[in-house]
Design an enzyme around this catalytic site. Structure first.
Site, PDB file in Angstrom:
ATOM      1  N   ARG A 171     -19.641 -17.058 102.563  1.00  0.00           N
ATOM      2  CA  ARG A 171     -19.091 -16.710 101.160  1.00  0.00           C
ATOM      3  C   ARG A 171     -18.425 -15.541 101.414  1.00  0.00           C
ATOM      4  O   ARG A 171     -19.313 -14.350 100.950  1.00  0.00           O
ATOM      5  CB  ARG A 171     -19.633 -16.402  99.580  1.00  0.00           C
ATOM      6  CG  ARG A 171     -18.835 -16.068  98.635  1.00  0.00           C
ATOM      7  CD  ARG A 171     -19.225 -16.169  96.717  1.00  0.00           C
ATOM      8  NE  ARG A 171     -18.240 -15.906  95.930  1.00  0.00           N
ATOM      9  CZ  ARG A 171     -19.160 -14.395  95.418  1.00  0.00           C
ATOM     10  NH1 ARG A 171     -20.427 -14.013  95.412  1.00  0.00           N
ATOM     11  NH2 ARG A 171     -18.359 -14.060  94.654  1.00  0.00           N
ATOM     12  N   GLY A 226     -22.131 -19.319  83.347  1.00  0.00           N
ATOM     13  CA  GLY A 226     -23.801 -19.674  82.610  1.00  0.00           C
ATOM     14  C   GLY A 226     -22.952 -19.845  81.562  1.00  0.00           C
ATOM     15  O   GLY A 226     -23.779 -20.409  79.667  1.00  0.00           O
ATOM     16  N   VAL A 227     -21.999 -18.832  80.308  1.00  0.00           N
ATOM     17  CA  VAL A 227     -21.750 -18.684  78.934  1.00  0.00           C
ATOM     18  C   VAL A 227     -21.352 -20.311  78.395  1.00  0.00           C
ATOM     19  O   VAL A 227     -20.747 -21.161  78.025  1.00  0.00           O
ATOM     20  CB  VAL A 227     -20.959 -17.623  78.828  1.00  0.00           C
ATOM     21  CG1 VAL A 227     -20.292 -18.027  77.204  1.00  0.00           C
ATOM     22  CG2 VAL A 227     -21.717 -16.905  79.273  1.00  0.00           C
ATOM     23  N   HIS A 262     -13.220 -15.533  91.584  1.00  0.00           N
ATOM     24  CA  HIS A 262     -13.935 -17.017  91.760  1.00  0.00           C
ATOM     25  C   HIS A 262     -12.992 -18.195  91.680  1.00  0.00           C
ATOM     26  O   HIS A 262     -13.387 -19.508  91.075  1.00  0.00           O
ATOM     27  CB  HIS A 262     -14.294 -17.121  89.926  1.00  0.00           C
ATOM     28  CG  HIS A 262     -15.246 -16.303  89.935  1.00  0.00           C
ATOM     29  ND1 HIS A 262     -14.699 -15.721  88.270  1.00  0.00           N
ATOM     30  CD2 HIS A 262     -16.100 -15.217  90.020  1.00  0.00           C
ATOM     31  CE1 HIS A 262     -15.787 -14.860  87.863  1.00  0.00           C
ATOM     32  NE2 HIS A 262     -16.550 -14.954  88.683  1.00  0.00           N
ATOM     33  N   GLY A 303     -19.955 -12.592  84.894  1.00  0.00           N
ATOM     34  CA  GLY A 303     -18.285 -12.064  85.090  1.00  0.00           C
ATOM     35  C   GLY A 303     -17.545 -13.307  84.947  1.00  0.00           C
ATOM     36  O   GLY A 303     -18.602 -14.543  84.994  1.00  0.00           O
ATOM     37  N   ARG A 321     -18.284  -5.773  82.518  1.00  0.00           N
ATOM     38  CA  ARG A 321     -16.226  -4.967  82.686  1.00  0.00           C
ATOM     39  C   ARG A 321     -15.573  -4.997  81.741  1.00  0.00           C
ATOM     40  O   ARG A 321     -16.107  -6.370  80.770  1.00  0.00           O
ATOM     41  CB  ARG A 321     -15.760  -5.863  83.802  1.00  0.00           C
ATOM     42  CG  ARG A 321     -16.544  -5.861  84.836  1.00  0.00           C
ATOM     43  CD  ARG A 321     -15.494  -6.858  86.283  1.00  0.00           C
ATOM     44  NE  ARG A 321     -16.724  -6.837  87.300  1.00  0.00           N
ATOM     45  CZ  ARG A 321     -16.436  -8.163  87.783  1.00  0.00           C
ATOM     46  NH1 ARG A 321     -16.547  -9.045  87.621  1.00  0.00           N
ATOM     47  NH2 ARG A 321     -17.811  -8.281  88.816  1.00  0.00           N
ATOM     48  N   HIS A 344     -13.847 -20.039  83.514  1.00  0.00           N
ATOM     49  CA  HIS A 344     -15.260 -19.456  84.313  1.00  0.00           C
ATOM     50  C   HIS A 344     -15.961 -18.512  83.664  1.00  0.00           C
ATOM     51  O   HIS A 344     -15.930 -17.021  83.569  1.00  0.00           O
ATOM     52  CB  HIS A 344     -15.049 -18.910  85.550  1.00  0.00           C
ATOM     53  CG  HIS A 344     -16.402 -18.673  86.406  1.00  0.00           C
ATOM     54  ND1 HIS A 344     -16.968 -19.617  87.387  1.00  0.00           N
ATOM     55  CD2 HIS A 344     -16.501 -17.886  86.045  1.00  0.00           C
ATOM     56  CE1 HIS A 344     -17.898 -18.802  87.543  1.00  0.00           C
ATOM     57  NE2 HIS A 344     -18.216 -17.875  87.397  1.00  0.00           N
ATOM     58  N   LEU A 345     -16.956 -18.716  82.780  1.00  0.00           N
ATOM     59  CA  LEU A 345     -17.536 -17.825  81.732  1.00  0.00           C
ATOM     60  C   LEU A 345     -19.234 -17.409  82.630  1.00  0.00           C
ATOM     61  O   LEU A 345     -19.769 -18.028  81.522  1.00  0.00           O
ATOM     62  CB  LEU A 345     -17.412 -18.286  80.767  1.00  0.00           C
ATOM     63  CG  LEU A 345     -16.924 -18.611  79.963  1.00  0.00           C
ATOM     64  CD1 LEU A 345     -16.196 -19.332  78.479  1.00  0.00           C
ATOM     65  CD2 LEU A 345     -14.619 -17.345  80.071  1.00  0.00           C
ATOM     66  N   GLY A 346     -18.943 -16.470  83.176  1.00  0.00           N
ATOM     67  CA  GLY A 346     -20.172 -16.198  83.593  1.00  0.00           C
ATOM     68  C   GLY A 346     -20.613 -14.382  83.066  1.00  0.00           C
ATOM     69  O   GLY A 346     -20.317 -14.520  82.326  1.00  0.00           O
ATOM     70  N   ASN A 363     -24.714 -16.020 101.459  1.00  0.00           N
ATOM     71  CA  ASN A 363     -24.030 -15.596  99.827  1.00  0.00           C
ATOM     72  C   ASN A 363     -24.478 -13.931  99.640  1.00  0.00           C
ATOM     73  O   ASN A 363     -25.814 -13.823  99.244  1.00  0.00           O
ATOM     74  CB  ASN A 363     -24.063 -16.364  98.630  1.00  0.00           C
ATOM     75  CG  ASN A 363     -23.048 -15.134  97.205  1.00  0.00           C
ATOM     76  OD1 ASN A 363     -22.570 -14.235  97.913  1.00  0.00           O
ATOM     77  ND2 ASN A 363     -22.849 -15.740  96.619  1.00  0.00           N
ATOM     78  N   GLU A 382     -20.578 -23.476  93.246  1.00  0.00           N
ATOM     79  CA  GLU A 382     -19.934 -23.040  94.696  1.00  0.00           C
ATOM     80  C   GLU A 382     -20.713 -23.099  95.738  1.00  0.00           C
ATOM     81  O   GLU A 382     -19.826 -23.413  96.795  1.00  0.00           O
ATOM     82  CB  GLU A 382     -20.413 -21.525  93.856  1.00  0.00           C
ATOM     83  CG  GLU A 382     -19.176 -20.899  92.986  1.00  0.00           C
ATOM     84  CD  GLU A 382     -19.288 -19.929  91.859  1.00  0.00           C
ATOM     85  OE1 GLU A 382     -19.769 -19.300  91.380  1.00  0.00           O
ATOM     86  OE2 GLU A 382     -18.337 -18.745  93.085  1.00  0.00           O
TER      87      GLU A 382
HETATM   88  P1  AMP Z   1     -23.636 -16.704  85.476  1.00  0.00           P
HETATM   89  O1  AMP Z   1     -23.399 -15.305  85.840  1.00  0.00           O
HETATM   90  O2  AMP Z   1     -22.581 -17.665  86.114  1.00  0.00           O
HETATM   91  O3  AMP Z   1     -24.498 -17.125  86.173  1.00  0.00           O
HETATM   92  O4  AMP Z   1     -24.307 -16.496  83.884  1.00  0.00           O
HETATM   93  C1  AMP Z   1     -24.646 -15.985  83.821  1.00  0.00           C
HETATM   94  C2  AMP Z   1     -24.136 -15.320  82.155  1.00  0.00           C
HETATM   95  O5  AMP Z   1     -24.671 -16.676  81.292  1.00  0.00           O
HETATM   96  C3  AMP Z   1     -25.772 -14.147  81.399  1.00  0.00           C
HETATM   97  O6  AMP Z   1     -25.745 -13.282  81.496  1.00  0.00           O
HETATM   98  C4  AMP Z   1     -25.362 -14.545  80.125  1.00  0.00           C
HETATM   99  O7  AMP Z   1     -24.534 -14.553  79.154  1.00  0.00           O
HETATM  100  C5  AMP Z   1     -25.467 -16.567  80.116  1.00  0.00           C
HETATM  101  N1  AMP Z   1     -25.838 -17.646  79.306  1.00  0.00           N
HETATM  102  C6  AMP Z   1     -26.256 -18.582  80.716  1.00  0.00           C
HETATM  103  N2  AMP Z   1     -27.972 -19.017  79.720  1.00  0.00           N
HETATM  104  C7  AMP Z   1     -26.930 -18.739  77.954  1.00  0.00           C
HETATM  105  C8  AMP Z   1     -27.423 -19.704  77.449  1.00  0.00           C
HETATM  106  N3  AMP Z   1     -27.808 -20.756  76.811  1.00  0.00           N
HETATM  107  N4  AMP Z   1     -26.418 -18.934  76.332  1.00  0.00           N
HETATM  108  C9  AMP Z   1     -25.723 -18.270  76.245  1.00  0.00           C
HETATM  109  N5  AMP Z   1     -25.722 -17.719  77.254  1.00  0.00           N
HETATM  110  C10 AMP Z   1     -25.719 -17.859  78.468  1.00  0.00           C
END
Ligand code: AMP
Length: 403
Positions: free
Chosen positions: A93, A333-334, A182, A214, A243, A210-212, A11, A387
């Protein structure tokens, strides 16, 4: 399974390369790592071999070629170099595949030319992806390089959902339409949700959230994506880490004409200084939740409420798009970690058949799991995304169709 069973997943970002070496016999990660700050003075490589100690090197990596060469050396030091006969393919990717790439594709000169033609619609991502492919091809010219596109899963979205309601000729001339991103994650998670429920994906309607950093939502009907929240670029849709998600396009004209901001400044504002960061000065949901819980901080509260409100709007919209919803899957992540966000996004929706069990929702786990009450008509689940595994599987299936 005998012969070449390993796939290296790459990636390549603008200043980083993430990688995983995966054995497709059982999905074992034989190595994982990243090179970051490519082109800067203090670059960094972190490499973790399966069952071994994490190795870290802080030194400059002049360009992507130098970075990938260093990755190849780390893999070789584990006895799993790029020259290994067990390597079946390198999976890349690629962010933007336009309308053309609806499935993973073995890279040829013609395919590379086509990915290059898409640079104007993905100027931040495709150039780095192309560099990654070129460098990897140089290192192993005989090995299949497979491009797996972030947009591919969304190419099934019907025309009336993919079109913006603007002049068709202008839109077509500039390839303006909703592509979505995504896709690899939405595809993986929608299938993994069916697996979790012991159902055939073809008979399941799923909303994937999908709550990361992004964030995007998608509506998947019988395994086929019919709507997603990101558009021409990853800016549209949900409130994200940095964003804005949806804004009236008039905001752009206003900021330019009245506010005096340049187009580049507005781009930077909406993509990198908005979302949770714009509302609360912080893009990490953990910190937002901490400030709400411990300090009752009004800016953090507003950011959280705006994030959840937008999410609920999309949940309702996709419910109507699908007509019948069997499952809602939270991921990234979220989605995987923030129980309060999942609770708030689904609260008060009993009339829609959505009832989350607070106890199940508060369980911390890295496994896919159901969090809805037994009597909830719609199953709500937390389904960790993967992914890299999806890219490896798609690449492997393409070069070894018999497996
Ligand atoms: P990702 O892009 O999927 O790696 O998600 C990253 C985001 O997930 C981070 O910026 C955090 O805001 C969120 N995140 C990760 N761990 C937690 C947690 N334990 N509680 C709340 N948000 C989290």
């Amino acid at each position: 399974m005998t012969g070449a069973t390993r796939v290296l997943v790459l990636n390549a970002g603008s200043s980083s390369v993430k990688y995983q070496l995966i054995d497709m016999v059982d999905g074992t990660r034989l190595a994982a790592g990243l090179v970051e700050r490519i082109g800067e003075h203090a670059g960094r490589l972190v490499h973790t071999p399966h069952g071994g100690d994490r190795r870290e090197a802080v030194r400059p990596f002049a360009d992507h070629a130098a970075a990938l060469k260093a990755v190849a050396e780390e893999l070789a030091a584990d006895g799993r170099g790029l020259d290994s006969p067990e390597l079946a393919a390198i999976g890349h990717r690629v962010v933007h595949g336009g309308k053309r790439f609806t499935a993973p594709t073995v890279v040829t000169d013609e395919v590379l030319t086509e990915i290059r033609r898409l640079v104007p619609v993905a100027p931040l991502h495709n150039p780095a992806n192309i560099t990654g492919i070129e460098v990897a091809r140089g290192l192993r010219p005989d090995l299949p390089q497979v491009a797996v596109f972030d947009t591919a899963f969304h190419t099934t979205i019907p025309e009336h959902a993919a079109r913006y309601a603007i002049d068709t000729a202008v839109a077509d001339r500039h390839r303006v339409r909703r592509y979505g991103f995504h896709g690899t994650s939405h595809q993986y998670v929608s299938r993994a949700t069916a697996r979790l429920l012991g159902r055939d994906p073809a008979e399941l309607n799923v909303i994937v959230l999908h709550l990361g950093n992004g964030a995007s939502a998608s509506a998947v009907a019988g395994g086929v994506c019919v709507e997603t929240s990101m558009g021409l670029t990853p800016l549209e849709g949900l409130v994200m880490g940095t964003r804005s998600g949806d804004v009236d396009a008039g905001v752009v004209f206003h900021l330019h004409r009245v506010g005096g901001l340049s187009v580049d400044e507005i781009d930077d504002l909406l993509n990198r200084r908005s979302g949770l960061l714009g509302l609360a000065g912080e893009n990490d949901m953990r910190e937002i939740l901490r400030r709400v819980e411990e300090q009752d901080d009004p800016a953090a509260r507003l950011a959280l409420d705006a994030y959840v409100h937008r999410l609920r709007k999309y949940l309702g919209a996709y419910y109507a798009v699908l007509g019948r919803v069997d499952a809602i899957a939270f991921t990234a992540g979220v989605g995987e970690n923030a129980a309060p966000v999942r609770a708030a996004a689904t609260a008060g929706l009993t009339e829609l058949g959505i009832v989350v069990d607070p106890e199940l929702n508060s369980v911390r786990s890295t496994e896919a799991r159901v969090i809805s009450a037994e009597y909830s008509r719609v199953t709500v689940a937390v389904v960790p995304t993967d992914e890299e595994l999806e890219i490896a599987q798609q690449a492997f299936t393409l070069v070894h169709p018999s497996h």
